[in-house]
Design a protein around this motif. Sequence first.
Motif, mmCIF file in Angstrom:
data_model
loop_
_atom_site.group_PDB
_atom_site.id
_atom_site.type_symbol
_atom_site.label_atom_id
_atom_site.label_comp_id
_atom_site.label_asym_id
_atom_site.label_seq_id
_atom_site.Cartn_x
_atom_site.Cartn_y
_atom_site.Cartn_z
ATOM 1 N N GLY A 1 0.816 -1.203 0.000
ATOM 2 C CA GLY A 1 0.000 0.000 0.000
ATOM 3 C C GLY A 1 0.853 1.257 0.000
ATOM 4 O O GLY A 1 0.575 2.210 -0.745
ATOM 5 N N TYR A 2 1.888 1.298 0.805
ATOM 6 C CA TYR A 2 2.766 2.470 0.857
ATOM 7 C C TYR A 2 3.467 2.714 -0.479
ATOM 8 O O TYR A 2 3.622 3.873 -0.898
ATOM 9 C CB TYR A 2 3.804 2.306 1.971
ATOM 10 C CG TYR A 2 3.339 2.804 3.315
ATOM 11 C CD1 TYR A 2 3.189 4.171 3.558
ATOM 12 C CD2 TYR A 2 3.035 1.915 4.340
ATOM 13 C CE1 TYR A 2 2.754 4.630 4.790
ATOM 14 C CE2 TYR A 2 2.599 2.361 5.575
ATOM 15 C CZ TYR A 2 2.464 3.724 5.792
ATOM 16 O OH TYR A 2 2.016 4.178 7.006
ATOM 17 N N ARG A 3 3.879 1.643 -1.130
ATOM 18 C CA ARG A 3 4.552 1.821 -2.423
ATOM 19 C C ARG A 3 3.593 2.384 -3.467
ATOM 20 O O ARG A 3 3.945 3.267 -4.248
ATOM 21 C CB ARG A 3 5.157 0.489 -2.892
ATOM 22 C CG ARG A 3 6.407 0.090 -2.117
ATOM 23 C CD ARG A 3 7.145 -1.038 -2.805
ATOM 24 N NE ARG A 3 6.431 -2.295 -2.724
ATOM 25 C CZ ARG A 3 6.588 -3.201 -1.755
ATOM 26 N NH1 ARG A 3 7.441 -2.972 -0.775
ATOM 27 N NH2 ARG A 3 5.911 -4.331 -1.766
ATOM 28 N N VAL B 1 10.740 -4.663 5.203
ATOM 29 C CA VAL B 1 10.001 -4.361 3.967
ATOM 30 C C VAL B 1 9.053 -3.182 4.195
ATOM 31 O O VAL B 1 8.991 -2.241 3.398
ATOM 32 C CB VAL B 1 9.211 -5.603 3.502
ATOM 33 C CG1 VAL B 1 8.380 -5.282 2.264
ATOM 34 C CG2 VAL B 1 10.154 -6.765 3.210
ATOM 35 N N LEU B 2 8.330 -3.217 5.307
ATOM 36 C CA LEU B 2 7.411 -2.123 5.626
ATOM 37 C C LEU B 2 8.173 -0.842 5.944
ATOM 38 O O LEU B 2 7.773 0.254 5.516
ATOM 39 C CB LEU B 2 6.523 -2.525 6.807
ATOM 40 C CG LEU B 2 5.583 -1.452 7.339
ATOM 41 C CD1 LEU B 2 4.655 -0.945 6.247
ATOM 42 C CD2 LEU B 2 4.782 -1.983 8.526
ATOM 43 N N LYS B 3 9.243 -0.966 6.689
ATOM 44 C CA LYS B 3 10.023 0.217 7.068
ATOM 45 C C LYS B 3 10.566 0.941 5.842
ATOM 46 O O LYS B 3 10.511 2.179 5.770
ATOM 47 C CB LYS B 3 11.169 -0.212 7.990
ATOM 48 C CG LYS B 3 11.917 0.938 8.634
ATOM 49 C CD LYS B 3 12.929 0.422 9.642
ATOM 50 C CE LYS B 3 13.634 1.585 10.334
ATOM 51 N NZ LYS B 3 14.599 1.097 11.348
ATOM 52 N N GLU B 4 11.056 0.185 4.888
ATOM 53 C CA GLU B 4 11.594 0.798 3.662
ATOM 54 C C GLU B 4 10.497 1.523 2.883
ATOM 55 O O GLU B 4 10.689 2.656 2.417
ATOM 56 C CB GLU B 4 12.230 -0.279 2.785
ATOM 57 C CG GLU B 4 12.798 0.256 1.481
ATOM 58 C CD GLU B 4 13.359 -0.840 0.594
ATOM 59 O OE1 GLU B 4 13.884 -0.510 -0.492
ATOM 60 O OE2 GLU B 4 13.265 -2.023 0.976
ATOM 61 N N ALA B 5 9.322 0.896 2.742
ATOM 62 C CA ALA B 5 8.229 1.497 1.987
ATOM 63 C C ALA B 5 7.683 2.739 2.690
ATOM 64 O O ALA B 5 7.403 3.757 2.050
ATOM 65 C CB ALA B 5 7.115 0.472 1.779
ATOM 66 N N ASN C 1 9.276 4.684 4.840
ATOM 67 C CA ASN C 1 10.289 5.738 4.790
ATOM 68 C C ASN C 1 10.319 6.421 3.425
ATOM 69 O O ASN C 1 10.507 7.645 3.331
ATOM 70 C CB ASN C 1 11.668 5.167 5.112
ATOM 71 C CG ASN C 1 11.835 4.853 6.594
ATOM 72 O OD1 ASN C 1 11.042 5.311 7.425
ATOM 73 N ND2 ASN C 1 12.847 4.076 6.928
ATOM 74 N N ALA C 2 10.141 5.647 2.371
ATOM 75 C CA ALA C 2 10.115 6.228 1.028
ATOM 76 C C ALA C 2 8.916 7.153 0.870
ATOM 77 O O ALA C 2 9.011 8.216 0.235
ATOM 78 C CB ALA C 2 10.073 5.115 -0.015
ATOM 79 N N SER C 3 7.782 6.764 1.455
ATOM 80 C CA SER C 3 6.596 7.610 1.391
ATOM 81 C C SER C 3 6.825 8.911 2.159
ATOM 82 O O SER C 3 6.454 10.003 1.697
ATOM 83 C CB SER C 3 5.390 6.863 1.969
ATOM 84 O OG SER C 3 4.241 7.683 1.977
ATOM 85 N N PHE C 4 7.435 8.810 3.313
ATOM 86 C CA PHE C 4 7.725 10.007 4.109
ATOM 87 C C PHE C 4 8.711 10.912 3.382
ATOM 88 O O PHE C 4 8.600 12.151 3.441
ATOM 89 C CB PHE C 4 8.277 9.609 5.473
ATOM 90 C CG PHE C 4 8.592 10.775 6.356
ATOM 91 C CD1 PHE C 4 7.576 11.494 6.959
ATOM 92 C CD2 PHE C 4 9.912 11.159 6.573
ATOM 93 C CE1 PHE C 4 7.861 12.591 7.778
ATOM 94 C CE2 PHE C 4 10.201 12.249 7.382
ATOM 95 C CZ PHE C 4 9.179 12.965 7.990
#
Length: 266
Positions: free
Chosen positions: A123-125, A178-182, A184-187
Amino acid sequence: MTSYKNRMAHKTASRRKPSATDGVASRPATSRAAKISAKTATKTSMQPASTAKASRKPKVAAPYHHGDLHDALLKAAEIILERDGLTGLTLRAVAREAGVSHAAPAHHFRDLTGLVSELAAIGYRRFGSAMNAAVVPERSWAEIGLARAHAYLDFAREHPAMYQLMFRAERLDMSNPVLKEAANASFAGLVAAVGMGRGEIVTNEALTLGQAADAARAWSLMHGFSTLLLDGRLSDILERLPAGSTVDQLLDVMLRGSGPLGPRAG
């Protein structure tokens, strides 16, 4: 006289009925022959079946083939999430939807938290891609800000269950790489937009108080507005809007009147 007696004895012997002893003597032979014949017939008739049974291999369920079982389980989880909501999302439900054994999801994600965390990363990606698509070089920073805000709202409206999952901290493992990377990219996209609006170079590692305030303002406004809309809590306001007014128009007025697109103290 002797000749006459002999003829009479011969006739008597020929008319004599078989005795009980004679019958008993003949039965065993007939019975044994019948049994032998029956056994032979039984063996003959059973031979093809036994041969077929011996040659028939036990049925083994063919494995369910996926190009990538990990991704297939995540797709199944997303189907359930959008159809049944977060309450319907269990490891067993995912296994049934994907057509695999009940143990398969736990093998790939360990537990439900691991599964929903990676699902939230998807979802974040997607969310980040939608927001980044609003950044068009020919647009002014104000136009980009409006486009990003509408992309935010559109994502929430089009994927309500996924959007709500992304911000359910109690259901997610934010340490999941995996969630942390996605996330952080959104932020990082949010911070970059703030920097663009301020005409400054902004990094994720350190923010000035003004930069942090702009980021928090933009995020709070959009998240609060989207959540209230999804929960039906804006109905009292929406039903009092002028005739023909839309949610998107309401958002435009909000963004232009205050917040990240309105007057700011540096």
